[in-house]
Motif scaffolding. Structure first.
Motif, mmCIF file in Angstrom:
data_model
loop_
_atom_site.group_PDB
_atom_site.id
_atom_site.type_symbol
_atom_site.label_atom_id
_atom_site.label_comp_id
_atom_site.label_asym_id
_atom_site.label_seq_id
_atom_site.Cartn_x
_atom_site.Cartn_y
_atom_site.Cartn_z
ATOM 1 N N PRO A 152 0.834 -1.200 0.000
ATOM 2 C CA PRO A 152 0.000 0.000 0.000
ATOM 3 C C PRO A 152 0.872 1.256 0.000
ATOM 4 C CG PRO A 152 0.073 -0.976 2.179
ATOM 5 C CD PRO A 152 0.789 -1.921 1.275
ATOM 6 N N VAL A 153 0.305 2.352 -0.475
ATOM 7 C CA VAL A 153 0.972 3.654 -0.401
ATOM 8 C C VAL A 153 0.880 4.121 1.046
ATOM 9 C CG1 VAL A 153 0.901 6.031 -1.196
ATOM 10 C CG2 VAL A 153 0.353 4.163 -2.773
ATOM 11 N N THR A 154 2.016 4.458 1.653
ATOM 12 C CA THR A 154 2.008 4.840 3.065
ATOM 13 C C THR A 154 2.444 6.282 3.239
ATOM 14 O OG1 THR A 154 4.301 4.182 3.404
ATOM 15 C CG2 THR A 154 2.615 2.487 3.768
ATOM 16 N N GLY A 155 2.450 6.703 4.517
ATOM 17 C CA GLY A 155 2.830 8.071 4.845
ATOM 18 C C GLY A 155 4.217 8.421 4.335
ATOM 19 N N SER A 156 5.102 7.411 4.242
ATOM 20 C CA SER A 156 6.464 7.697 3.776
ATOM 21 C C SER A 156 6.515 7.935 2.265
ATOM 22 C CB SER A 156 7.398 6.549 4.156
ATOM 23 O OG SER A 156 6.903 5.347 3.620
ATOM 24 N N ARG A 158 4.621 10.201 0.763
ATOM 25 C CA ARG A 158 3.961 11.484 0.494
ATOM 26 C C ARG A 158 4.644 12.243 -0.648
ATOM 27 N NH1 ARG A 158 2.474 11.544 5.939
ATOM 28 N NH2 ARG A 158 0.211 11.728 6.143
ATOM 29 N N ASP B 151 3.134 7.341 11.359
ATOM 30 C CA ASP B 151 2.648 8.029 10.167
ATOM 31 C C ASP B 151 3.348 7.507 8.914
ATOM 32 O OD1 ASP B 151 1.127 10.382 8.975
ATOM 33 O OD2 ASP B 151 3.175 10.702 8.260
ATOM 34 N N ALA B 152 4.647 7.262 9.003
ATOM 35 C CA ALA B 152 5.389 6.804 7.832
ATOM 36 C C ALA B 152 4.943 5.410 7.395
ATOM 37 C CB ALA B 152 6.882 6.808 8.130
ATOM 38 N N ALA B 153 4.516 4.582 8.354
ATOM 39 C CA ALA B 153 4.218 3.186 8.034
ATOM 40 C C ALA B 153 2.747 2.955 7.708
ATOM 41 C CB ALA B 153 4.630 2.297 9.205
ATOM 42 N N ARG B 154 1.881 3.874 8.124
ATOM 43 C CA ARG B 154 0.451 3.627 7.898
ATOM 44 C C ARG B 154 0.065 3.922 6.455
ATOM 45 N NH1 ARG B 154 -2.783 7.929 7.219
ATOM 46 N NH2 ARG B 154 -2.105 9.981 7.976
ATOM 47 N N GLU B 155 -1.003 3.286 6.024
ATOM 48 C CA GLU B 155 -1.463 3.525 4.663
ATOM 49 C C GLU B 155 -2.020 4.935 4.538
ATOM 50 O OE1 GLU B 155 -4.076 0.501 3.198
ATOM 51 O OE2 GLU B 155 -2.872 -1.111 4.050
ATOM 52 N N LEU B 156 -1.854 5.527 3.348
ATOM 53 C CA LEU B 156 -2.474 6.829 3.117
ATOM 54 C C LEU B 156 -3.977 6.629 2.971
ATOM 55 C CD1 LEU B 156 -0.045 8.733 0.728
ATOM 56 C CD2 LEU B 156 -0.372 9.027 3.186
#
Lengths: 166, 169
Positions: A152-156, A158, B151-156
């Motif tokens: 999945p696309v994650t916060g990292s 962005r 935040d870096a690891a969670r899905e957008l």
């Protein structure tokens, strides 16, 4: 009054088992090891003989208490020592690494590629080649980590998403 | 074994089946179905109680009484647990945080008898291979580990799209 005796023995057994389970700290059977399940079956088979009066209450309580206590001791010991834990409970086996299936490991878990593909499918993916990793856990279930292409696309992520929007 | 006895066995099995069905419906889906260890034990006890009456070793009145008593206490137990937090924690345990900001709480692990192997198995169910990805991991009363990722690891999520578009513009 035999009916009253039955109600009484059922009540004592119910409360006793509730206390025993709280002492062992077990919250669930579902996520436990196969041995947890067997222990639960053994203990769960005991109350009915007590309730019917085929076995004296004291003997039933001692039997249930002994099995639960032993299990508690084994848990305590395996908690302290990773080596003993692996002896008692088996550890996770890596069966896919970077999209490559480890056939030898699969064989040790007595699984074939169809079993693997099937459990990968139940987690919404077509092919084990898409995985970064897959493991057979001590509970027997297969856990997966998706590879880059299907992750999945994650916060990292962005920055690339922002770039895409520009 | 004559035909009459076989017929009686079928009759007793049917009575028990229907009775158990009614009792479990009255107990509600969360009481035996939500899979705490004790709910599972209660399901086992009920299942073990009924074989003797089906074979005729125990009279039906006693069997129905035993089922009602066990199920009744379980009903009271679940009812009290929903009314009183104190009672719920006494009988069902409370949520306990095992990992916070990537750091394992050893005291909490010890209290719950969870070792590193078991913790990793529970984390991998959430597709986590690195502890730094964990913001908060909590062992819930149900025995499940709930995980909030960093935040870096969670899905957008959809809610992240507007700020991203705003940044880009």
């Amino acid at each position: 009054m035999p009916l009253l005796a039955i109600a009484l023995r059922a009540t004592v057994t119910y409360v006793y088992l509730l206390v025993l389970l709280r002492l062992t700290g077990k919250r669930t059977i579902k996520e436990g090891t196969p041995f947890d399940l067997v222990v639960a079956l053994v203990v769960g088979d005991m109350p009915d003989d007590v309730i019917w009066g085929d076995v004296p209450l004291a003997q039933g309580l001692v039997a249930m208490g002994t099995v639960a206590l032993l299990h508690l001791v084994v848990e305590r010991v395996t908690y302290r020592s990773v080596r003993l834990d692996r002896l008692a409970n088996a550890s996770a086996t890596v069966i896919v690494r970077d999209g490559v299936v480890d056939r030898a490991a699969l064989g040790r878990e007595r699984m074939n590629e169809d079993d693997l593909t099937s459990s990968v499918r139940t987690q919404g993916l077509k092919d084990p080649a898409l995985l970064r990793a897959a493991r057979v856990e001590p509970s027997g279930e297969v856990t997966i980590v998706r590879g880059e292409a299907v992750a999945p696309v994650t916060g990292s992520d962005r920055e690339p998403v922002r770039a895409l929007a520009r | 074994m004559d035909l009459g006895e076989l017929g009686l066995t079928a009759l007793r099995a049917s009575v028990i089946y229907v009775f158990l069905l009614i009792v479990l419906r009255l107990l509600g889906k969360r009481s035996v179905g939500h899979a705490t260890a004790f709910d599972f034990m209660v399901a086992l006890i009920l299942g073990e109680i009924v074989d003797e009456p089906i074979y005729g070793d125990v009279p039906m009145t006693k069997a129905l009484l035993a089922i009602v008593v066990v199920a009744g206490w379980h009903f009271v137990n679940s009812w009290l647990s929903t009314r009183s937090t104190w009672f719920d924690r006494l009988t069902g345990g409370m949520p306990r945080v095992l990992v916070e900001n990537g750091v394992i709480d050893r005291a909490a692990m010890s209290k719950e008898h969870v070792n590193d192997d078991e913790l990793w198995t529970m984390l991998r169910r959430h597709e986590i291979e690195r502890m730094e990805e964990v913001k908060v991991a909590t062992l819930e009363p149900s025995g499940e580990l709930s995980v909030i990722k960093t935040d870096a690891a969670r899905e957008l999520r959809k809610g992240d799209l507007a700020p991203l578009l705003h940044d880009a513009a």
